[in-house]
Design a protein around this motif. Sequence first.
Motif, short mmCIF file in Angstrom:
data_model
loop_
_atom_site.label_atom_id
_atom_site.label_comp_id
_atom_site.label_asym_id
_atom_site.label_seq_id
_atom_site.Cartn_x
_atom_site.Cartn_y
_atom_site.Cartn_z
N SER A 242 0.81 -1.23 0.00
CA SER A 242 0.00 0.00 0.00
C SER A 242 0.84 1.27 0.00
O SER A 242 0.30 2.36 0.23
CB SER A 242 -0.95 0.03 1.21
OG SER A 242 -1.77 -1.11 1.24
N LYS A 243 2.14 1.16 -0.24
CA LYS A 243 2.99 2.34 -0.22
C LYS A 243 3.29 2.89 -1.61
O LYS A 243 3.76 4.02 -1.73
CB LYS A 243 4.32 2.02 0.48
CG LYS A 243 4.18 1.77 1.97
CD LYS A 243 5.55 1.61 2.61
CE LYS A 243 5.43 1.45 4.13
NZ LYS A 243 6.75 1.33 4.78
N TYR A 244 3.03 2.11 -2.62
CA TYR A 244 3.37 2.53 -3.98
C TYR A 244 2.14 2.38 -4.88
O TYR A 244 1.24 1.57 -4.61
CB TYR A 244 4.54 1.71 -4.52
CG TYR A 244 5.79 1.83 -3.68
CD1 TYR A 244 6.68 2.88 -3.87
CD2 TYR A 244 6.06 0.90 -2.68
CE1 TYR A 244 7.82 2.99 -3.09
CE2 TYR A 244 7.20 1.02 -1.90
CZ TYR A 244 8.08 2.07 -2.10
OH TYR A 244 9.18 2.19 -1.33
N ALA A 255 4.43 4.11 -14.93
CA ALA A 255 5.04 4.96 -13.89
C ALA A 255 4.69 4.39 -12.52
O ALA A 255 3.62 3.79 -12.33
CB ALA A 255 4.55 6.40 -14.02
N VAL A 256 5.60 4.60 -11.57
CA VAL A 256 5.41 4.16 -10.19
C VAL A 256 5.66 5.36 -9.29
O VAL A 256 6.68 6.06 -9.44
CB VAL A 256 6.35 2.99 -9.82
CG1 VAL A 256 6.13 2.55 -8.38
CG2 VAL A 256 6.13 1.81 -10.76
N TRP A 257 4.72 5.62 -8.36
CA TRP A 257 4.83 6.74 -7.42
C TRP A 257 4.91 6.23 -5.99
O TRP A 257 4.29 5.20 -5.65
CB TRP A 257 3.62 7.67 -7.53
CG TRP A 257 3.55 8.47 -8.78
CD1 TRP A 257 4.13 9.68 -9.02
CD2 TRP A 257 2.85 8.12 -9.98
NE1 TRP A 257 3.83 10.09 -10.31
CE2 TRP A 257 3.04 9.16 -10.92
CE3 TRP A 257 2.09 7.01 -10.35
CZ2 TRP A 257 2.48 9.15 -12.17
CZ3 TRP A 257 1.54 6.98 -11.62
CH2 TRP A 257 1.74 8.04 -12.52
N ASP A 258 5.66 6.96 -5.17
CA ASP A 258 5.64 6.74 -3.73
C ASP A 258 4.46 7.54 -3.17
O ASP A 258 4.41 8.77 -3.28
CB ASP A 258 6.96 7.23 -3.12
CG ASP A 258 7.07 6.89 -1.64
OD1 ASP A 258 6.02 6.88 -0.96
OD2 ASP A 258 8.18 6.66 -1.16
N ILE A 259 3.51 6.86 -2.55
CA ILE A 259 2.27 7.53 -2.13
C ILE A 259 2.54 8.53 -1.02
O ILE A 259 1.97 9.62 -0.99
CB ILE A 259 1.24 6.47 -1.68
CG1 ILE A 259 0.88 5.56 -2.85
CG2 ILE A 259 -0.01 7.13 -1.11
CD1 ILE A 259 -0.07 4.45 -2.49
N MET A 265 8.83 7.32 -8.75
CA MET A 265 10.01 6.46 -8.63
C MET A 265 10.67 6.26 -9.98
O MET A 265 11.88 6.00 -10.05
CB MET A 265 9.59 5.11 -8.05
CG MET A 265 8.84 5.21 -6.73
SD MET A 265 9.86 5.91 -5.41
CE MET A 265 11.11 4.65 -5.26
N GLY A 266 9.89 6.38 -11.05
CA GLY A 266 10.46 6.20 -12.37
C GLY A 266 9.37 5.92 -13.40
O GLY A 266 8.26 5.52 -13.05
#
Length: 937
Positions: A242-244, A255-259, A265-266
């Motif tokens: 549940s963190k990304y 795309a991947v985000w840090d919530i 993240m990239g």
Amino acid sequence: MKIESKPLRYAHAEGHTDVCYTEDGRNIITCGHDGDVRIWMDIEDDDPNSHCVGESALAVCYKDKRLYVATDNHLVQAYTFPDFDKDGIVTRFTAAVTQIKSSCKIEALGCCSENMEAKICNVEGGAPIFVMSNHKGPVLSLAICPHMKYASTACGDGLMRIWDIDTQKVVKEINCVPKINTFYAAKVLCRMDFEPSEGKYLAYPSNREIILLDCQSWGQRMSFTHNTIKCAISQCLFSPCSKYLAGNTVAGQIAVWDIESGLCMGIVEHPTSHNISAMAWNPKGNGVLAYCDVAGQLGTLVNCYGKKSSSSENEIEDIETVERDNGNDGLADDLIQNYESDDDNAISLEKIKNETLGLIKDKDDSRPASRQTAYVPSTVPPQPPFQPSSTPAHLEHRYMCWNEVGIVRCHTVENGESTVDVEFHDTAVHHGIHLNNYLNHTMASLSSTVLALSCETPSKLVCISLVGSSKEWSVSMPDTEEVLCVTAAHGLVACATNARLLRLYTPMGTQRQVISLPGPVVALGGYNTTVLAVYHSTDPGVSDQHLAMDIIAMNGRQVRSKTVPVPLTPGSKLTWLGTTDIGSPCTYDSTGILRMYDVSSGVWMPICDTNGHSKGASDSWFIVSISEPTQKVRAILCRGTTFPPTVPKPIIAELPIQIPLCEIESEKSQYEEQLVRWAHTTADVDMKTARETALKLFALACRSEIEQRALELMELLKDDRLLPLAAKYASRLGRMHLAEKLTNLAESWEKETDKLNVAQNSHFQELDTQETYDVTNSEQDLNASLIIPQKAKEKKVENVTPIKPVTIKASPGGVRNPFRKQQEVTKCVQSPLSLTERTLVEVHSTADTAENTDPLKPLTGENFMDWFTRNKSLLEERNPELTPSELSRHCVKMFKNVQSIAHADSNKRKHEDANGDTTTSAPKQSKLSAFAFQKKT
């Protein structure tokens, strides 16, 4: 560490492909258009187990050692794993099943279908737990809260619905899904996801960003996007911890985000830019993300958590095991206490409780204040900039512009090469143009003088002149600016940038002006030498966009501007901006309401509701142009979507302009609608038809026994030529009281008109001084800077003269009945009603005096009223410069002279001409002398 992408490999035939993981994360399961289900040990497995389930398989899901597959028989078939034996049918649909969704925390299966239904079913089959059937299009995706409290569906009718499973009702609707009429034609699947641990948040894609909703208030908590994302996001998916949050676009970007921090993240680009059809996180929590595309290829991303996937795999797996072990609380507390260290992946139950319940703030919580858990007011995301009369930029074949001048198309092939074709409706303007789109232009605007092209990165404006020999010129934006919108008009080219600057150019490339916009731009429009710039005046509200429009006019060296708010239907967005063929600004919102701004009166009017012309709920209209003289809106019907296809070429339909008055089906409202529409638009109105319409409305009031309304209508029209016929009609119906009031109305007008006009002129002069565009005191210069039709300009100057209606007077012969039926009156009298193009009253241009050198001989025993009624039309034609009141006074004198001339010889006639009235007996003037006389006055 940087996110890495493993090489793609063939999995299934070309078409929609789905992917999932087994709950232990050891196997990847895929299904595709070829009807096979394959079980992979990992991405490098060269010999996966393959099982055929039918001609095609659209969705697959793994739960509790069973596989659930959507087959071509429109059912959800259960299979054992790994033996792959049939284990029953979960549910059936009447159309293709589009998605199967479940998780380890819920004991149910979510299924959605093209038959406009979604179900939450028991994994063992039987009657469904909850059927969501209020959709008006194919259901593209489904998500279920881990507590089985809420469910969410995305439908092809354009709405994402959030359902309360207990009450089985919709709690919120969000307009974020591109309208589509079939799942197979959908580019954006709008796959949403609930936060898997507690279900506190719901993430859903909306254009080029992912919105995070709070599941308590349903307000927007956060939004995730990136400047390298250039097209719509199709789906989003929470990581197991549940963190990304992962999301993919229709052009293959992942795309991947840090919530927690909101950082990206990239972003990984698909090698062939194919649309991603499905994604799945590895349940081990090792940062591995598997995905499939519409070409049937399978790929994986590693290091999605910013660290090596292998280093954190065992640690996270142990933590998840502890979380699931609810029977040994002491051991769980000890382990969790040990993990409450500097490890970012550690999970603290105490922190979760404090954050959820808002109790005691953790002393070691180093998150900034803006990231703390707090109630955020529910607001809609601001509308991004768009290009009017264009289709989405991610399409391979799209319209860059379609207006009254021509059509600009863009064609992109698989290898990335792009071309631009320009087709003109009138080949006399210019021949067709074919260009190689080397700069990947995404924006275009076309006028009769110039073709403007632009792109965001690298930001460059390229224009091709269509006047004379085609000359191309271009200009590059500064390094920090990107073009967001562009427009081309007959006399200028304009572009708006992300620096909130509006840059104006002449059609041949001279830089004309740079203007700062008060807010982020939404769209641009143009007409002649005027630019319409729509921008966000303030932040969006709970459900509405707050937009404003600057009307910026170029007049020589002067620049003048007027700011007006842009009205929208509640909960809608602006989808089109333009002008009519005579220059009135118009807007069109996502609910199908077309509005026009009357510059002369300064008001917005709804002129067309396109929903009344649509057959299906998911149909929409694509506006092409608007014509005021013909009162028609040229538009294209789009069935199940918001934009037309390029092949075959769509057919343009004409919709009538209609003011939405109440009870429009009644005859009275239809006549009223015509009068109101003709009053505020430059319609090419047949004067005879207009007069008949107003007279019919008066007749309806009389027949309805509402004399006060009939009298009120006469006062509203304030046309002295209506009174004789209206009074005569009332007397024929036996309404003598109304006829008497109409007879006396002209005299009261003559007394009160001067006083009333003085008050009205002072009132409108006060309003004019408040206009922001009034930079000079010259009324002529003021009108030259606005997009007001020429007819409206002339009328505005003419209406300064006070309106003096004709007074109904008795004939010189004595008292007579003015309502007595006269012979041949109906054959010679012109209808007394007159309406202008933009107002309900019309007065001809005034002059001080005029002559009639062609006297008409009266009939034997004919009095003045009979003579005047019989020859009124001829007298008006010969004296167009006179007002009605001046014409009646002039005709009284002329009638007396004509009576004398008819009974005298030529000598006596000369004597009378010498001593009589100089106005009526003067010799005929030449054209030059007439102009000289008018110049003196």
